[in-house]
Design a protein around this motif. Structure first.
Motif, PDB file in Angstrom:
ATOM      1  N   PHE A  91      28.004  47.413  -9.421  1.00 59.38           N
ATOM      2  CA  PHE A  91      27.842  46.023  -9.001  1.00 59.38           C
ATOM      3  C   PHE A  91      27.299  45.962  -7.583  1.00 59.38           C
ATOM      4  N   PHE A 107      28.900  38.387  -6.711  1.00 57.88           N
ATOM      5  CA  PHE A 107      28.561  39.597  -7.447  1.00 57.88           C
ATOM      6  C   PHE A 107      27.381  39.384  -8.377  1.00 57.88           C
ATOM      7  N   GLY A 108      26.586  40.431  -8.538  1.00 54.01           N
ATOM      8  CA  GLY A 108      25.637  40.473  -9.631  1.00 54.01           C
ATOM      9  C   GLY A 108      26.376  40.744 -10.930  1.00 54.01           C
ATOM     10  N   THR A 109      25.649  40.729 -12.010  1.00 52.47           N
ATOM     11  CA  THR A 109      26.269  40.916 -13.324  1.00 52.47           C
ATOM     12  C   THR A 109      26.487  42.384 -13.673  1.00 52.47           C
TER      13      THR A 109
END
Lengths: 117, 112
Positions: A91, A107-109
């Motif tokens: 992440f 956060f990104g995925t």
């Protein structure tokens, strides 16, 4: 709007290959912080690196390296000579500057990396 | 011993039940956080606490409440659990607003 994009959902490589995980971010701030975390199959989140927006030097830690480019709003992560133990979800995250005092990590995925022997 | 611990690690409960997730830390940090992780969505912030007397809502606080019993303890409650609260819940701690947050091992919650 603050946003982190990890366009690579899943990557598969064979052991000893180099692999780069992409992270692109959007922010309205001039001061911000970027992070990478690793989530192995056991589920915990392991901190890897923190970088502030004023430090564009690349960083190397063993087989890990990070390339921060403000011009393209990217903070990419490269694993050299990958190993099976590198298999995890990775992440990328963004923190706003201290002026906002929200503490929020965006956060990104995540990118799932599978390293095959 | 781990710096950030969460109990329970796994929990299965039924719709409408009240449930509490607990977090303890030995890192001496003032700031503590609760996040939830859903597949394909990354982590999202539920609540955060700057100190014992300062608690703030995150982006998805509806249906949750928290209690900061001491500097080292931060609990998350679901007053009436519903199935879409099934997720992996993480507690985290940090020394300051933009400093690194250190995460506990997670609690896997299933609401039937």
């Amino acid at each position: 709007a603050q946003k982190v994009t990890q366009a690579q959902t899943e990557i598969s490589v064979v052991e000893k290959e180099d692999v780069t995980l992409d992270c692109v971010y959007e922010t309205r701030d001039t001061t911000y912080y970027l992070f990478w975390y690793k989530q192995p199959p056991s589920g915990e989140l392991v901190f890897l690196i923190r970088r502030n927006s004023f430090d564009e030097q690349n960083e190397i830690s063993g087989r890990y390296s990070w390339n921060f480019q403000k011009s393209t709003s990217s903070f990419n992560f490269t694993i050299t000579a990958s190993q099976v133990v590198d298999s995890a979800v990775y992440f990328c995250a963004l923190s706003e500057g201290a002026a906002y005092n929200t503490d929020k990590l965006i956060f990104g995925t995540g990118t799932r990396l599978q390293v095959f022997p | 011993d781990a710096d950030v611990t969460q109990t329970p690690r796994n929990r299965i409960t039924k719709t409408g039940k009240r449930i509490m997730l607990e977090c303890s830390q030995t890192k001496g940090h003032d700031r503590m956080y609760w996040y939830r992780q859903d597949p394909g969505l990354g982590l999202r912030l539920i609540y955060y606490s700057f100190d014992v007397k300062d608690i703030n809502k995150g982006e998805i606080s509806d249906g949750y409440s928290v209690s900061r019993q001491a500097q080292a303890k931060f609990s998350l409650s679901l007053e009436s659990a519903i199935p879409n609260q099934t997720a992996l819940y993480f507690c985290a701690t940090g020394p300051g607003s933009t400093d690194t947050q250190y995460f506990g091992p997670g609690t896997r919650l299933t609401v039937l």
